[in-house]
Motif scaffolding. Structure first.
Motif, PDB file in Angstrom:
ATOM      1  N   ALA A   2      50.750  67.018  11.912  1.00  0.00           N
ATOM      2  CA  ALA A   2      51.556  68.111  11.406  1.00  0.00           C
ATOM      3  C   ALA A   2      53.003  67.853  11.766  1.00  0.00           C
ATOM      4  O   ALA A   2      53.317  67.263  12.794  1.00  0.00           O
ATOM      5  N   THR A   5      56.764  72.896  12.966  1.00  0.00           N
ATOM      6  CA  THR A   5      56.468  74.187  12.358  1.00  0.00           C
ATOM      7  C   THR A   5      57.349  75.260  12.976  1.00  0.00           C
ATOM      8  O   THR A   5      57.689  75.195  14.170  1.00  0.00           O
ATOM      9  N   GLN A   6      57.716  76.239  12.132  1.00  0.00           N
ATOM     10  CA  GLN A   6      58.563  77.329  12.593  1.00  0.00           C
ATOM     11  C   GLN A   6      57.988  78.650  12.096  1.00  0.00           C
ATOM     12  O   GLN A   6      57.411  78.716  11.012  1.00  0.00           O
ATOM     13  N   SER A   7      58.179  79.670  12.909  1.00  0.00           N
ATOM     14  CA  SER A   7      57.747  81.003  12.481  1.00  0.00           C
ATOM     15  C   SER A   7      58.728  82.050  12.978  1.00  0.00           C
ATOM     16  O   SER A   7      59.365  81.866  14.037  1.00  0.00           O
ATOM     17  N   THR A   9      58.808  82.589   8.606  1.00  0.00           N
ATOM     18  CA  THR A   9      59.573  81.890   7.573  1.00  0.00           C
ATOM     19  C   THR A   9      60.777  82.728   7.138  1.00  0.00           C
ATOM     20  O   THR A   9      61.838  82.174   6.844  1.00  0.00           O
ATOM     21  N   CYS A  23      59.258  77.746  17.427  1.00  0.00           N
ATOM     22  CA  CYS A  23      59.196  76.375  16.918  1.00  0.00           C
ATOM     23  C   CYS A  23      58.144  75.583  17.672  1.00  0.00           C
ATOM     24  O   CYS A  23      58.089  75.628  18.916  1.00  0.00           O
ATOM     25  N   SER A  24      57.326  74.857  16.934  1.00  0.00           N
ATOM     26  CA  SER A  24      56.382  73.926  17.552  1.00  0.00           C
ATOM     27  C   SER A  24      56.744  72.522  17.125  1.00  0.00           C
ATOM     28  O   SER A  24      56.784  72.237  15.921  1.00  0.00           O
ATOM     29  N   SER A  73      56.801  73.665  22.961  1.00  0.00           N
ATOM     30  CA  SER A  73      57.270  74.593  21.940  1.00  0.00           C
ATOM     31  C   SER A  73      58.509  75.310  22.455  1.00  0.00           C
ATOM     32  O   SER A  73      58.820  75.256  23.662  1.00  0.00           O
ATOM     33  N   GLY A 103      62.062  71.082  10.896  1.00  0.00           N
ATOM     34  CA  GLY A 103      61.098  72.020  10.350  1.00  0.00           C
ATOM     35  C   GLY A 103      61.670  72.707   9.120  1.00  0.00           C
ATOM     36  O   GLY A 103      62.811  72.466   8.730  1.00  0.00           O
TER      37      GLY A 103
ATOM     38  N   HIS B  43      62.476  71.286   3.191  1.00  0.00           N
ATOM     39  CA  HIS B  43      63.254  71.176   4.409  1.00  0.00           C
ATOM     40  C   HIS B  43      63.984  69.843   4.471  1.00  0.00           C
ATOM     41  O   HIS B  43      63.742  68.949   3.658  1.00  0.00           O
TER      42      HIS B  43
END
Lengths: 111, 112
Positions: A2, A5-7, A9, A23-24, A73, A103, B43
């Motif tokens: 992967a 990733t961010q949350s 969005t 952020c991961s 993270s 990300g 992105h």
């Protein structure tokens, strides 16, 4: 594997509120950097963390803070939101603090 | 502090035309140089990078860039653009373990 990733969005907040963005990094990456991208501009550096320690800070007010957790993270916190904080917030991870992978970003709108 | 200058904010080309996007940076020491691309709705992706060695670097999708140290430049080129190259392109500079400094970006529109 992967990617970064961010949350969340998207996020809509009111002036004066507080926001936390997450952020991961890519698995195995120990460095996380945060950037702010406003419309029509390139990303601007906010913070860099490596091995859970702050290694760099951009020209942003103290309302902006961040931290990195044992699993690498990271969170970006912004207090007392202003209209001007509306932007795309990008997280990038890096294995060796050289090449950064970005990300998708969190779009923050402050009303 | 480092700064990065991208010469054109908007570029419009027809398919098959050649592309050159200019990038100049201010830092005089050892630098790492990058071009990132942001396709509509996607992105930032790394297009190519220069750390050391051959100053002509090749990236993905037929892009290349040339590092000219004496001119503090790292221009992006592609001999023949496609409609799918429509995107925003960012030049970025890094020295040592510092973070990335980006230019303001160039929006490329390729008409079919």
């Amino acid at each position: 594997d992967a990617g970064v990733t961010q949350s969340p969005t998207h996020l809509i907040k009111t002036r004066g509120q507080h926001v936390t963005l997450r952020c991961s990094p890519i698995s195995g990456h120990k460095s996380v950097s945060w950037y702010q991208q406003v419309l029509g501009q390139g990303p601007q550096f906010i913070f860099q963390y490596y091995e859970k320690e702050e290694r760099g800070r951009g020209n942003f007010p103290d309302r902006f803070s961040a931290r990195q957790f044992p699993n690498y993270s990271s969170e970006l916190n912004v207090n007392a939101l202003l209209l001007g904080d509306s932007a795309l917030y990008l997280c990038a991870s890096s294995y060796d603090r050289r090449e950064q992978y970005f990300g998708p970003g969190t779009r923050l709108t402050v009303t | 502090a480092q700064s990065v200058s991208q010469h054109n904010h908007h570029v419009i080309l027809s398919e098959a035309a050649s592309l050159e996007l200019g990038c100049n940076y201010s830092y005089g020491g050892t630098v790492n140089l990058f071009w990132y691309v942001q396709y509509p709705g996607q992105h930032l992706q790394l297009l190519l990078k220069y750390f050391s060695g051959d100053p002509l670097v090749k990236g993905i999708k037929g892009f290349e860039a040339e590092f000219i140290k004496s001119k503090f430049s790292f221009n992006l080129r592609k001999p023949s653009v496609q409609w799918s190259d429509t995107a925003e392109y960012f030049c970025a500079v890094k020295s040592g373990y510092s973070t990335l400094t980006f230019g303001k970006g160039t929006m490329l529109l390729v008409s079919p």
